[in-house]
Design a protein around this motif. Structure first.
Motif, short mmCIF file in Angstrom:
data_model
loop_
_atom_site.label_atom_id
_atom_site.label_comp_id
_atom_site.label_asym_id
_atom_site.label_seq_id
_atom_site.Cartn_x
_atom_site.Cartn_y
_atom_site.Cartn_z
N THR A 35 43.27 -3.43 -54.56
CA THR A 35 42.12 -4.33 -54.42
C THR A 35 41.00 -4.02 -55.42
N TYR A 36 41.19 -2.91 -56.16
CA TYR A 36 40.24 -2.56 -57.22
C TYR A 36 41.03 -2.11 -58.45
N ALA A 37 40.33 -1.66 -59.45
CA ALA A 37 40.96 -1.28 -60.73
C ALA A 37 42.07 -0.26 -60.53
N VAL A 38 43.15 -0.41 -61.31
CA VAL A 38 44.25 0.55 -61.31
C VAL A 38 44.03 1.51 -62.48
N HIS A 39 43.89 2.79 -62.17
CA HIS A 39 43.52 3.77 -63.19
C HIS A 39 44.72 4.42 -63.88
N CYS A 40 45.82 4.59 -63.15
CA CYS A 40 46.93 5.36 -63.70
C CYS A 40 48.25 4.85 -63.14
N CYS A 41 49.31 4.95 -63.92
CA CYS A 41 50.65 4.65 -63.44
C CYS A 41 51.62 5.63 -64.11
N CYS A 42 52.71 5.96 -63.40
CA CYS A 42 53.70 6.88 -63.96
C CYS A 42 55.05 6.66 -63.29
N PHE A 43 56.12 6.87 -64.05
CA PHE A 43 57.47 6.76 -63.51
C PHE A 43 57.94 8.11 -62.98
N SER A 44 58.81 8.07 -61.98
CA SER A 44 59.53 9.27 -61.58
C SER A 44 60.50 9.62 -62.70
N PRO A 45 60.94 10.88 -62.81
CA PRO A 45 61.86 11.25 -63.89
C PRO A 45 63.12 10.39 -63.96
N SER A 46 63.60 9.91 -62.82
CA SER A 46 64.79 9.05 -62.83
C SER A 46 64.48 7.63 -63.27
N GLY A 47 63.20 7.26 -63.19
CA GLY A 47 62.79 5.90 -63.54
C GLY A 47 62.94 4.90 -62.42
N HIS A 48 63.40 5.32 -61.25
CA HIS A 48 63.65 4.41 -60.13
C HIS A 48 62.38 4.07 -59.35
N ILE A 49 61.36 4.92 -59.48
CA ILE A 49 60.12 4.71 -58.73
C ILE A 49 58.94 4.73 -59.71
N LEU A 50 58.00 3.83 -59.47
CA LEU A 50 56.75 3.80 -60.23
C LEU A 50 55.61 4.08 -59.27
N ALA A 51 54.71 4.97 -59.66
CA ALA A 51 53.51 5.26 -58.87
C ALA A 51 52.29 4.68 -59.56
N SER A 52 51.36 4.17 -58.77
CA SER A 52 50.10 3.65 -59.32
C SER A 52 48.97 4.08 -58.40
N CYS A 53 47.79 4.31 -58.96
CA CYS A 53 46.64 4.72 -58.14
C CYS A 53 45.41 3.96 -58.56
N SER A 54 44.45 3.86 -57.63
CA SER A 54 43.36 2.89 -57.82
C SER A 54 42.04 3.37 -57.23
N THR A 55 40.99 2.66 -57.63
CA THR A 55 39.67 2.87 -57.06
C THR A 55 39.67 2.59 -55.56
#
Length: 451
Positions: free
Chosen positions: A54-74
């Motif tokens: 619901t607010y700005a997304v500051h960072c994103c990263c893949f798991s080493p396998s590439g099957h999962i993406l993480a994102s974090c936000s304000t």
């Protein structure tokens, strides 16, 4: 050498982060979205953009396998996404509810770290999606994080400039002031430093900050022998705060992005600048290398992400002179031409060659000589050349201060390439006829003066 092959302009606001898997590129922005692209043709995947925050997304990263993406936000959450279909796997709320600024997977994919604006750092179980451990730093927001490649510790960086090292049980092993005015990013090289001592593996860590510097550290950690961190060097290619840095997958290159709108690619072995890229029109906020191919992504406050491809045949040719020619005053005209190309000033090569500019002449150039003698009309171009020359002068002074005085000729104050100490001179004179190289008169006079 390096070519801009694609520009992505789908975000409606500042791009904050980009990340690669083996087949996908992820980008996130102030517009609250995460976008995913195929590396094969840079088309957007069918389920992109990903929308939840619901607010700005500051960072994103893949798991080493590439099957999962993480994102974090304000909005205080870290979200895990299935990269096969874009479905949400988990929404993990920061215990304090504070804006989450950074997230990173551990090398074995079992854990995820999230760091927040209130200084809290959470270690999540990436399988159960539950909080495992939580801690906090004394001051500042957590804005940077990187896992030690063997996976038994991680490093966080804060807005007050502290670099903090944690083990896998969230115990603080070390903390020190690394950058004035605050850290902005940090990254580990995945490749160990050659020739580790006592059978240990040492890895390089790069950190960058508001002080316009990139610092290189060497870290080793074995549970039995303990933890060791050593400062190695400082890279000063940027003239404004450095917002992002990342190592290539093979550890041979380091890239950085800055408020000065430029992207610099360094050779990690020599710490020389390989490329300076200036296509972004606003601050460069993020940069990332692909894991298996020579691709680089850079994101900016100009709302775009640029994709760069390296030419493997000419990559090594871009290196500026190595030792012993790191002493700029000894550069040939060709060395100066290589330096101009490495700094993105290839348009000046013909002018410098026409005027026989070697290393010594390069260091003596002034604003007036660039305008009046070399006829460089562009004020901006003259200013850029002068900044780069001033960086060389600083390096020359640094190198000179590091050379022991016994290696400097007492008469000319130049570095001696084949010095002979006074106690050896009489023996040298007796056997001079048997020597392969006969000293010239100037050198023999120098010895007499020393004696």
């Amino acid at each position: 050498m390096v070519e801009l092959i694609h520009t992505l302009a789908d975000h409606n606001d500042d791009v904050n982060c980009c990340a690669f898997s083996s087949s996908l590129l992820a980008t996130c922005a102030l517009d609250k979205t995460i976008r995913l692209y195929f590396l094969s043709d840079f088309t957007e995947v069918p389920y992109s953009p990903l929308k939840f925050h619901t607010y700005a997304v500051h960072c994103c990263c893949f798991s080493p396998s590439g099957h999962i993406l993480a994102s974090c936000s304000t909005d205080g959450t870290t979200v895990l996404w299935d990269t096969q279909n874009g479905q949400i796997l988990a929404v993990m709320e920061q215990p304090s509810g504070s804006p989450v600024r950074v997230c990173r997977f551990s090398p074995d994919s079992t854990c995820l770290v999230s760091g927040a604006s209130d200084g809290t750092v959470v270690l999540w179980n990436a399988q159960s999606y539950k909080l495992h451990r939580c801690a906090s730093v004394k001051d500042g927001s957590l804005v940077a994080c990187a896992f030690f490649p063997p996976g038994n510790l991680f490093v966080t960086g804060s807005s007050c400039g502290d670099l903090t090292v944690w083990d896998d049980k969230m115990r603080c092993l070390h903390s020190e002031k690394a950058h004035d005015l605050g850290i902005t990013c940090c990254d580990f090289s995945s490749q160990p430093v050659p020739g580790g001592e006592r059978g240990l593996q040492f890895f390089q860590l790069a950190s960058c900050g508001q002080d316009c510097q990139i610092k290189i550290w060497v870290i080793s950690f074995i549970h039995i022998l303990g933890f060791e961190l050593k400062y190695k060097s400082t890279l000063t290619g940027h003239c404004a705060p450095v917002l992002a840095c990342a190592f290539s997958h093979d550890g041979q290159m380091l890239v950085s992005g800055s408020v000065d709108k430029s992207v610099i690619v360094y050779d990690t072995n020599t710490e020389n600048i390989l490329h300076t890229l200036t296509q972004h029109t606003r601050y460069v906020t993020t940069c990332a290398f692909a894991p298996n191919i020579l691709l680089l992504a850079t994101g900016s406050m100009d709302k775009t992400v640029n994709i760069w491809q390296f030419d493997t045949e000419t990559l090594c040719q871009a290196k500026i002179p190595d030792q012993p020619k790191q002493f700029t005053e000894n550069w040939s005209e060709d060395d100066v031409s290589n330096w101009l190309c490495a700094e993105g000033l290839e348009d000046l090569v013909d002018i410098f060659k026409m005027n026989n500019i070697d290393g010594r002449e390069l260091l003596n150039l002034t604003k007036e000589s660039l305008a009046d003698d070399l006829k460089i009309e562009s004020l901006g171009l003259r200013s850029k050349v002068l900044r780069k020359i001033e960086e060389l002068r600083t390096k020359v002074k640094t190198l000179s201060s590091e050379i022991p005085d016994e290696f400097i000729c007492p008469i000319t104050r130049e570095l001696m390439k084949d010095p002979i100490i006074a106690s050896e001179y009489e023996h040298f004179k007796k056997n001079i006829n048997r020597c392969q190289t006969r000293p010239n008169n100037r050198r023999e006079k120098t010895y007499k003066l020393i004696l």
